[in-house]
Design an enzyme around this catalytic site. Structure first.
Site, PDB file in Angstrom:
ATOM      1  N   HIS A 117      23.403 -43.439 -32.568  1.00  0.00           N
ATOM      2  CA  HIS A 117      22.852 -44.079 -31.372  1.00  0.00           C
ATOM      3  C   HIS A 117      23.292 -45.541 -31.350  1.00  0.00           C
ATOM      4  O   HIS A 117      22.764 -46.364 -32.097  1.00  0.00           O
ATOM      5  CB  HIS A 117      21.326 -43.978 -31.361  1.00  0.00           C
ATOM      6  CG  HIS A 117      20.823 -42.578 -31.218  1.00  0.00           C
ATOM      7  ND1 HIS A 117      20.643 -41.984 -29.979  1.00  0.00           N
ATOM      8  CD2 HIS A 117      20.478 -41.648 -32.145  1.00  0.00           C
ATOM      9  CE1 HIS A 117      20.201 -40.745 -30.163  1.00  0.00           C
ATOM     10  NE2 HIS A 117      20.097 -40.522 -31.464  1.00  0.00           N
TER      11      HIS A 117
ATOM     12  N   LYS B 212      25.666 -32.731 -25.177  1.00  0.00           N
ATOM     13  CA  LYS B 212      24.420 -32.816 -25.948  1.00  0.00           C
ATOM     14  C   LYS B 212      23.293 -32.127 -25.189  1.00  0.00           C
ATOM     15  O   LYS B 212      23.030 -32.429 -24.028  1.00  0.00           O
ATOM     16  CB  LYS B 212      24.062 -34.280 -26.205  1.00  0.00           C
ATOM     17  CG  LYS B 212      22.765 -34.489 -27.006  1.00  0.00           C
ATOM     18  CD  LYS B 212      22.862 -33.912 -28.414  1.00  0.00           C
ATOM     19  CE  LYS B 212      21.510 -33.979 -29.129  1.00  0.00           C
ATOM     20  NZ  LYS B 212      21.426 -35.100 -30.049  1.00  0.00           N
TER      21      LYS B 212
ATOM     22  N   HIS C 242      20.699 -32.941 -37.006  1.00  0.00           N
ATOM     23  CA  HIS C 242      19.605 -33.489 -37.835  1.00  0.00           C
ATOM     24  C   HIS C 242      18.569 -32.427 -38.227  1.00  0.00           C
ATOM     25  O   HIS C 242      17.376 -32.583 -37.985  1.00  0.00           O
ATOM     26  CB  HIS C 242      18.935 -34.685 -37.157  1.00  0.00           C
ATOM     27  CG  HIS C 242      18.589 -34.525 -35.707  1.00  0.00           C
ATOM     28  ND1 HIS C 242      17.888 -33.456 -35.205  1.00  0.00           N
ATOM     29  CD2 HIS C 242      18.837 -35.321 -34.634  1.00  0.00           C
ATOM     30  CE1 HIS C 242      17.733 -33.588 -33.895  1.00  0.00           C
ATOM     31  NE2 HIS C 242      18.301 -34.717 -33.535  1.00  0.00           N
TER      32      HIS C 242
ATOM     33  N   HIS D 165      26.672 -38.246 -35.434  1.00  0.00           N
ATOM     34  CA  HIS D 165      25.463 -38.442 -34.612  1.00  0.00           C
ATOM     35  C   HIS D 165      25.020 -39.889 -34.750  1.00  0.00           C
ATOM     36  O   HIS D 165      24.386 -40.254 -35.736  1.00  0.00           O
ATOM     37  CB  HIS D 165      24.346 -37.511 -35.083  1.00  0.00           C
ATOM     38  CG  HIS D 165      23.139 -37.521 -34.192  1.00  0.00           C
ATOM     39  ND1 HIS D 165      22.565 -36.375 -33.708  1.00  0.00           N
ATOM     40  CD2 HIS D 165      22.402 -38.538 -33.685  1.00  0.00           C
ATOM     41  CE1 HIS D 165      21.518 -36.691 -32.950  1.00  0.00           C
ATOM     42  NE2 HIS D 165      21.405 -38.015 -32.931  1.00  0.00           N
TER      43      HIS D 165
ATOM     44  N   HIS E  70      19.633 -30.837 -30.020  1.00  0.00           N
ATOM     45  CA  HIS E  70      18.382 -31.330 -30.610  1.00  0.00           C
ATOM     46  C   HIS E  70      17.457 -30.113 -30.657  1.00  0.00           C
ATOM     47  O   HIS E  70      16.873 -29.721 -29.646  1.00  0.00           O
ATOM     48  CB  HIS E  70      17.779 -32.454 -29.768  1.00  0.00           C
ATOM     49  CG  HIS E  70      16.520 -33.023 -30.363  1.00  0.00           C
ATOM     50  ND1 HIS E  70      16.451 -34.314 -30.840  1.00  0.00           N
ATOM     51  CD2 HIS E  70      15.293 -32.480 -30.573  1.00  0.00           C
ATOM     52  CE1 HIS E  70      15.231 -34.540 -31.318  1.00  0.00           C
ATOM     53  NE2 HIS E  70      14.517 -33.433 -31.155  1.00  0.00           N
TER      54      HIS E  70
ATOM     55  N   ASP F  56      22.068 -39.921 -37.275  1.00  0.00           N
ATOM     56  CA  ASP F  56      21.014 -40.109 -36.276  1.00  0.00           C
ATOM     57  C   ASP F  56      20.399 -41.505 -36.403  1.00  0.00           C
ATOM     58  O   ASP F  56      19.207 -41.693 -36.149  1.00  0.00           O
ATOM     59  CB  ASP F  56      19.937 -39.027 -36.379  1.00  0.00           C
ATOM     60  CG  ASP F  56      18.975 -39.021 -35.188  1.00  0.00           C
ATOM     61  OD1 ASP F  56      19.328 -39.577 -34.125  1.00  0.00           O
ATOM     62  OD2 ASP F  56      17.858 -38.477 -35.322  1.00  0.00           O
TER      63      ASP F  56
END
Length: 374
Positions: free
Chosen positions: A37, A124, A199, A35, A161, A272
């Site tokens: 970004h 996702k 997460h 995960h 999420h 994350d």
């Protein structure tokens, strides 16, 4: 106060563990980050400098502007990532794993097209409005069921999420509510679907994942293992600890730490890591996201050391996630040393800077000079 030993701070109050001696080295199979970004634009290259030091592969989150909702956009984003890899990185030593951003309108045909590329491993699921750039997300889980059945059929993964975005639900209860209202019916209604609750941040999520079918697993961040909500709120609001899911009570952090260090293959690494320009964090309405790419593996080592569980670190970081994704484990190794270093106050991020987690403070572990060993 500076954190000269986060390992000590992270230890459960009910049990204490003797820290390993300075200079201790541990060698692991090169981890993957399930995960991450990377953002787009100028900042991507800065993020990749950090991520490629410690990970062989990473799941690239699709919540860009515009979101990565089609195969074409995912392949375009993959090219952006590959073209921004550090110039000195040996060819083929890092692989971005791509994802599609699921919407109410994602079709089974689009899922098949994505799968056929060989580069897009997962979809996702963002509840609409739950986090950064999630406005195009799912408004009703059942609208996604045709796409989810195709994901299951093809052996792809669904990454979730796991928070409701309803304004009437307290922000500290949104993960628990989502599990009860969305996850449990979805797991029942779409058999064979491989799922990652991403997460996770609560004791309830740990308990659910342990009780769920084997195809349901979870990733855990290093910041949720090391910090509780006091880091965000006590003694002033600390915007660089503001993330979603939000940091919770100490009892939840202890449950996460217990799960991660247990050796259970239900839990694995997903940082994350989420960079924002410093001015977007230090504002009247700061963005959600903690930046940990600069020191993620070292921070996980602190967390595991705090439970006397460094022998479980490799499974969590390097084995369990790859197994769930059906990927071969990395062949290369990486070595960590118990040697403290001070995190810089900022790192370059595009035309701005990002304030990293633990800025100006010590991290107890270091990646051995030279990083990845062959």
């Amino acid at each position: 106060t500076t954190m000269t030993s986060a390992a000590a701070a992270a230890a459960s109050p009910r049990c204490s563990y003797t820290p390993v001696p300075e200079g201790t080295r541990i060698t692991l199979t090169l981890p993957d980050d399930f995960h991450h970004h990377f953002r787009d634009g100028l900042g991507t290259a800065n993020v990749l400098e950090h991520a490629t030091r410690q990970f062989g592969r990473a799941i690239a989150m699709p919540n860009l502007k515009p979101p990565v909702t089609t195969t074409e956009l995912a392949l375009k984003y993959r090219e952006h990532l590959l073209s921004n890899l550090p110039k000195n990185l040996p060819h083929g030593s890092f692989e971005p794993l791509m994802t599609l951003y699921l919407t109410d309108n994602t079709t089974p045909d689009e899922i098949r097209k994505a799968h056929a590329t060989g580069h897009i491993k997962a979809c996702k699921y963002y509840p609409a409005g739950a986090t950064t750039n999630s406005d195009a997300g799912v408004t009703d889980a059942k609208k996604t069921y045709p796409a989810l059945r195709t994901i299951a059929e093809l052996g792809m993964l669904l990454l979730i999420h796991s928070e409701v975005s309803d304004s009437h639900v307290d922000i500290f209860d949104r993960e628990r509510t989502f599990i009860d209202e969305i996850i449990k019916p979805l797991v029942r209604d779409v058999p064979e679907l491989k799922i990652v609750l991403e997460h996770i941040s609560t004791k309830e999520a740990v308990e659910y994942v342990l009780s769920a079918p084997d195809r349901v697993k979870a990733s855990i961040t290093c910041h949720h293992l090391l910090y509780n909500r006091n880091a965000l709120l006590a003694g002033g609001i600390k915007p660089h600890f503001y993330c979603l899911p939000i940091l919770k009570r100490e009892s939840h952090r202890e449950a996460l730490l217990g799960a991660a260090t247990s050796g259970s293959d239900k839990f694995f690494l997903g940082t994350d890591s989420a960079p924002h320009p410093v001015e977007a964090k230090e504002s009247a309405c700061g963005c959600a996201g903690a930046y940990t790419a600069h020191a993620a593996l070292e921070l996980y080592a602190e967390a595991f050391e705090s439970r006397g569980a460094l022998d479980k670190l490799e499974g969590f970081c390097s084995h369990h996630g790859a197994n769930h994704y059906g990927l071969p484990r990395n062949e290369r190794k990486i070595t960590l040393e118990k040697k403290a270093w001070v995190v810089p106050m900022s790192y370059t991020f595009g035309s701005s800077v990002v304030r990293p987690l633990r800025a100006g403070e010590e991290v107890a572990w270091s990646i051995v000079s030279g990083g990845v060993e062959s």
